[in-house]
Design an enzyme around this catalytic site. Sequence first.
Site, PDB file in Angstrom:
ATOM      1  N   GLU A 136      38.645 -43.764  17.089  1.00  0.00           N
ATOM      2  CA  GLU A 136      37.572 -43.679  16.088  1.00  0.00           C
ATOM      3  C   GLU A 136      36.279 -44.310  16.610  1.00  0.00           C
ATOM      4  O   GLU A 136      36.281 -45.005  17.627  1.00  0.00           O
ATOM      5  CB  GLU A 136      38.002 -44.361  14.792  1.00  0.00           C
ATOM      6  CG  GLU A 136      38.381 -45.814  14.989  1.00  0.00           C
ATOM      7  CD  GLU A 136      38.109 -46.689  13.777  1.00  0.00           C
ATOM      8  OE1 GLU A 136      37.038 -46.566  13.160  1.00  0.00           O
ATOM      9  OE2 GLU A 136      38.971 -47.538  13.494  1.00  0.00           O
ATOM     10  N   LYS A 166      44.163 -56.050   7.800  1.00  0.00           N
ATOM     11  CA  LYS A 166      43.640 -57.413   7.673  1.00  0.00           C
ATOM     12  C   LYS A 166      43.861 -57.929   6.265  1.00  0.00           C
ATOM     13  O   LYS A 166      43.840 -57.167   5.304  1.00  0.00           O
ATOM     14  CB  LYS A 166      42.133 -57.400   7.887  1.00  0.00           C
ATOM     15  CG  LYS A 166      41.725 -57.337   9.308  1.00  0.00           C
ATOM     16  CD  LYS A 166      40.278 -57.799   9.424  1.00  0.00           C
ATOM     17  CE  LYS A 166      39.833 -57.670  10.847  1.00  0.00           C
ATOM     18  NZ  LYS A 166      39.622 -56.278  11.224  1.00  0.00           N
TER      19      LYS A 166
HETATM   20  N1  PSU Z   1      39.382 -52.378   9.469  1.00  0.00           N
HETATM   21  C1  PSU Z   1      39.230 -53.079  10.609  1.00  0.00           C
HETATM   22  N2  PSU Z   1      38.300 -52.667  11.516  1.00  0.00           N
HETATM   23  C2  PSU Z   1      37.518 -51.575  11.293  1.00  0.00           C
HETATM   24  C3  PSU Z   1      37.701 -50.835  10.086  1.00  0.00           C
HETATM   25  C4  PSU Z   1      38.644 -51.276   9.207  1.00  0.00           C
HETATM   26  O1  PSU Z   1      39.916 -54.071  10.808  1.00  0.00           O
HETATM   27  O2  PSU Z   1      36.669 -51.240  12.128  1.00  0.00           O
HETATM   28  C5  PSU Z   1      36.884 -49.603   9.839  1.00  0.00           C
HETATM   29  C6  PSU Z   1      37.707 -48.352  10.200  1.00  0.00           C
HETATM   30  O3  PSU Z   1      36.848 -47.362  10.721  1.00  0.00           O
HETATM   31  C7  PSU Z   1      38.234 -47.909   8.841  1.00  0.00           C
HETATM   32  C8  PSU Z   1      37.071 -48.243   7.947  1.00  0.00           C
HETATM   33  O4  PSU Z   1      38.567 -46.540   8.774  1.00  0.00           O
HETATM   34  O5  PSU Z   1      36.575 -49.478   8.454  1.00  0.00           O
HETATM   35  C9  PSU Z   1      37.481 -48.345   6.493  1.00  0.00           C
HETATM   36  O6  PSU Z   1      36.356 -48.468   5.685  1.00  0.00           O
HETATM   37  P1  PSU Z   1      36.493 -48.294   4.107  1.00  0.00           P
HETATM   38  O7  PSU Z   1      37.312 -49.457   3.655  1.00  0.00           O
HETATM   39  O8  PSU Z   1      35.070 -48.337   3.613  1.00  0.00           O
HETATM   40  O9  PSU Z   1      37.155 -46.975   3.868  1.00  0.00           O
END
Ligand code: PSU
Length: 309
Positions: free
Chosen positions: A28, A163
């Site tokens: 990603e 996390k």
């Molecule tokens: N969690 C992490 N590192 C990240 C992300 C999430 O520990 O970089 C990023 C990933 O790209 C994930 C996104 O798909 O954040 C999720 O965002 P949201 O909660 O807004 O869907």
Amino acid sequence: MSLSHLTIQTNEEVSEALKSGKPIVAMESTIISHGMPYPDNVNLAYKLEDLVRSLGAVPATIAIIKGVPKVGLTKDEIEHLGKEGLKVTKTSRRDLPYVMMHQLDGSCTVATTMLLAASAGIHVFATGGIGGVHRGAETTWDVSADLREFSRSPVVVVCAGAKAILDLPKTMEYLETEGVAVVGYQTKDLPAFYSRTSGIPLEMSVESAKEISTMFRIQHDIIKSQSGILVVNPIPEEHSIPHEAIDSVIEAAVKEADEKGIRGKHSTPFLLEKIVELTKGKSLEANKALVENNVRLAVEIAKEMMKKE
Ligand code: PSU
Ligand code: MN
């Protein structure tokens, strides 16, 4: 109006690999633009691509460049996303048509990466952590679109768990509702990103990449399901940060986000940046190590999936 300039593009390396049946690992780009500071983000992305190649597979980092979804990026494109950082549009599933129509640069979340990888014919993807059900979701309804993507895109995603900025028990419940297999790699306890355990037991655990490949084949080829599989791979012991050390940092980050009224798509990037700041970079080193560990496993899975038996 012709929209043919906006079709999904695979670069030469990925196109060739798709044609000849070489193993491919998708990665990603939100982790590059919104997940880590520059230049660590760009250096890590290059390192991961080289690691995939050195292990005998082909990397496909996925992003939207001037409205065009690209499966496989150039070094310059990676540099651009890393340097622009938060100025790039964080693109989840819902954002895709808008970002493409306006020919914007977009980094792909886990959800969008799964969607575009599957469209291109790629079924293995490595990352660090996925989005999930946020703490307080019972009032905010903040549930990442990543979770629903697992019931829509047939991709095996390797991560290090989630996390503790998230509500892990609720995240597991949501995945169960969506019908998603969450498989521990050599563990029976859900890993919590920086830590190897969370205290949440897993129903499914495997010892080998081959078993994961077999599960995917059963799901995809026999059942003809469109679901993905979430593989949770604990951070290597030597890089892990014990709960006692990280939990208070996460609490402080979540509290600050709350006080500042940071919501929606800005929540995860804010929390990630805060954690790096509060741990004086220690969390960043752990983050890099666990992604690398996930890439190694993803290559093994991709190779197993290419074997004809
Ligand atoms: N969690 C992490 N590192 C990240 C992300 C999430 O520990 O970089 C990023 C990933 O790209 C994930 C996104 O798909 O954040 C999720 O965002 P949201 O909660 O807004 O869907
Ligand atoms: Mn959200």
